[in-house]
Enzyme design. Structure first.
Site, short mmCIF file in Angstrom:
data_model
loop_
_atom_site.label_atom_id
_atom_site.label_comp_id
_atom_site.label_asym_id
_atom_site.label_seq_id
_atom_site.Cartn_x
_atom_site.Cartn_y
_atom_site.Cartn_z
N ARG A 175 11.91 -7.48 34.30
CA ARG A 175 12.86 -8.54 34.58
C ARG A 175 13.93 -8.59 33.50
O ARG A 175 13.78 -7.97 32.45
CB ARG A 175 12.13 -9.91 34.66
CG ARG A 175 11.29 -10.06 35.90
CD ARG A 175 10.50 -11.35 35.91
NE ARG A 175 9.44 -11.34 34.92
CZ ARG A 175 8.63 -12.37 34.68
NH1 ARG A 175 8.76 -13.48 35.36
NH2 ARG A 175 7.68 -12.28 33.77
N LYS A 182 10.64 -12.99 28.79
CA LYS A 182 9.35 -13.14 28.13
C LYS A 182 9.51 -13.66 26.71
O LYS A 182 10.59 -13.56 26.11
CB LYS A 182 8.62 -11.78 28.07
CG LYS A 182 8.21 -11.23 29.41
CD LYS A 182 7.37 -12.17 30.23
CE LYS A 182 5.94 -12.23 29.75
NZ LYS A 182 5.11 -13.04 30.70
N TYR A 195 11.05 -17.98 28.35
CA TYR A 195 9.66 -18.47 28.37
C TYR A 195 9.08 -18.24 26.98
O TYR A 195 9.31 -17.18 26.38
CB TYR A 195 8.81 -17.66 29.37
CG TYR A 195 9.05 -18.01 30.83
CD1 TYR A 195 8.81 -19.30 31.30
CD2 TYR A 195 9.46 -17.05 31.73
CE1 TYR A 195 9.01 -19.61 32.64
CE2 TYR A 195 9.66 -17.35 33.07
CZ TYR A 195 9.44 -18.63 33.52
OH TYR A 195 9.62 -18.94 34.84
N HIS A 204 5.61 -20.12 25.88
CA HIS A 204 4.15 -20.32 25.93
C HIS A 204 3.55 -20.31 24.53
O HIS A 204 2.70 -19.48 24.19
CB HIS A 204 3.50 -19.24 26.81
CG HIS A 204 3.95 -19.28 28.24
ND1 HIS A 204 3.60 -20.30 29.09
CD2 HIS A 204 4.75 -18.45 28.96
CE1 HIS A 204 4.16 -20.10 30.28
NE2 HIS A 204 4.87 -18.98 30.22
N GLU A 217 9.34 -23.11 30.23
CA GLU A 217 8.18 -23.71 30.90
C GLU A 217 8.00 -25.20 30.61
O GLU A 217 7.21 -25.85 31.28
CB GLU A 217 6.89 -22.94 30.56
CG GLU A 217 6.37 -23.10 29.14
CD GLU A 217 7.01 -22.12 28.15
OE1 GLU A 217 7.95 -21.41 28.52
OE2 GLU A 217 6.54 -22.09 26.99
N ASP A 229 -4.18 -17.22 35.10
CA ASP A 229 -3.50 -17.45 33.82
C ASP A 229 -3.99 -18.73 33.14
O ASP A 229 -3.71 -18.96 31.96
CB ASP A 229 -1.97 -17.45 33.99
CG ASP A 229 -1.49 -18.55 34.91
OD1 ASP A 229 -2.29 -19.07 35.72
OD2 ASP A 229 -0.31 -18.92 34.81
#
Ligand code: NAD
Length: 363
Positions: A15, A75, A94, A96, A118, A270
């Site tokens: 991506r 990412k 993102y 996380h 997110e 996940d």
């Protein structure tokens, strides 16, 4: 503002942070965009397309990170990317961070302003920058399940839609959120018999109004799950309890009593997965078999359809990217409380409560 788009370097990630259409939105407003060469080539977005949209192409990520005021990615940054971030640079991607103390430390050390897709909230609730990936994964779950029901992939050799004179297969979907309702749409489209289970009765009411008797809705409890799972050829798990590991709704004992050659697709993997027998798999080796039941438990399903996922993600991220570029991060965040929720690390401090709590920082 000078906006930079490096090529993603995480294993198996094709991506890209901005599509040529998104670049054009930025350049039409007078912003400059630097794109690393071949950032989108793997999904058919060529350097020529980016040039046509008004971007400049540079050879290395180093140049992108050194010059851009805002980095747009997909990412979480890898260690070598974190090392290239600099003081007051905006990172929009993102992240996380809660389970990732190492990345958090590196982002704090960079002095950058890090906004996580997110945790950005939506005016109507929910997490609108996560939803497109759940839409992709939900739709893919039926495609993946259908493929693995074929004999050569370990399945029982069943065509979900049946044919005239042969009954269709039965798909059970656990969880009627974004993943579940997108899986439902595909399951109905493919012509299967479908049962969907959730604890949220209002959600089941809405689906009942839309699909009528084309779909069986069931209130989710141990009994209804057992009944649905024993009769199903394909089970899709798409439950989420916010902030918690997925509940193990389908036990190993239930798996052992399923039809031989049935398939389970655990989209919730996940968050640990909602089948007791699940463990995370990869696109290279997506399945394994337990008690004759094929388990598909890929943790990053949208990566398989990176082209669709990139466009879907850009649709959800571009408005905030434009606001950040137009106003700068301070004014953009002050003007929009939902974007402010995305601020995870800022000038060396953790600025998102759940991440601070998870990693032991003061907030
Ligand atoms: P969502 O919040 O939209 O939906 C979750 C649903 O689960 C809700 O309707 C909720 O009522 C329901 N639920 C909770 N407990 C339940 C129970 N005991 N029985 C039945 N239903 C129950 O979440 P979502 O966006 O659909 O995401 C679902 C999961 O899929 C999340 O864990 C998400 O991270 C994951 N996901 C995985 C991938 C992947 O590549 N594997 C991609 C996208 C999303």
């Amino acid at each position: 503002m000078l906006v930079g788009v490096p090529k993603e370097i995480k294993n198996q990630e094709s991506r890209v942070g901005l599509t040529p259409a998104s670049v054009k939105e930025l350049t039409l407003r007078g912003h400059q965009v630097l794109v690393q060469t071949n950032a989108g080539t793997a999904i058919g977005l060529t350097d020529a397309m980016y040039l046509g949209a008004g971007a400049s192409i540079v050879d290395t990520a180093k140049e992108v990170f050194a010059r851009a005021e805002m980095i747009v990615k997909v990412k979480e940054p890898q260690a070598q990317e974190c090392a290239m971030l600099h003081e007051d640079q905006i990172l929009y991607t993102y992240l996380h961070l809660a389970p990732d103390p190492e990345q958090t430390r590196a982002l704090m050390a960079s002095g950058a302003v890090c906004l996580a897709y997110e945790t950005i909230t939506g005016a109507n609730g929910g997490l609108p920058l996560l939803a497109p990936m759940s839409e992709v994964a939900g739709r893919m779950a039926i495609q993946a399940g259908a493929a693995h029901l074929e004999k050569s992939k370990g399945g029982m050799g069943l065509l979900l839609g049946g044919v005239p004179g042969v009954a269709p297969g039965h798909i059970a979907i656990i969880g009627a959120g974004v993943v579940g309702t997108n899986a439902l749409q595909m399951a109905v489209g493919i012509g299967a018999r479908v049962t969907i289970l959730d604890k949220n009765i209002d959600r089941l009411r809405q689906l009942d109004l839309i699909y009528g008797n084309r779909v069986a809705t069931r209130y989710s409890n141990a009994h209804s799950i057992e009944e649905a799972v024993f009769d199903a050829d394909l089970v899709v798990g798409g439950v989420l309890v916010p902030g918690a590991a997925a509940p193990k709704l389908v036990t190993a004992a239930m798996i052992a009593r399923m039809k031989p050659g049935a398939v389970v697709v655990d989209v919730a993997i996940d968050q640990g997965g909602c089948f007791e027998t699940s463990h995370a798999t990869t696109h290279e080796q997506p399945t394994y078999v337990v008690d004759g039941v094929v388990h598909y438990c890929v943790a990053n399903m949208p990566g398989a359809v990176a082209r669709t996922s990139t466009f879907a993600l850009n649709n959800a991220t571009i408005a905030h990217a434009l606001a950040l570029a137009d106003k700068g991060w301070r004014r953009a965040v002050a003007a929009n409380p939902h974007l402010k929720q995305g601020l995870n690390v800022c000038h060396g401090h953790v600025t998102y409560e759940a991440v601070a709590h998870a990693l032991g920082y003061t907030y």
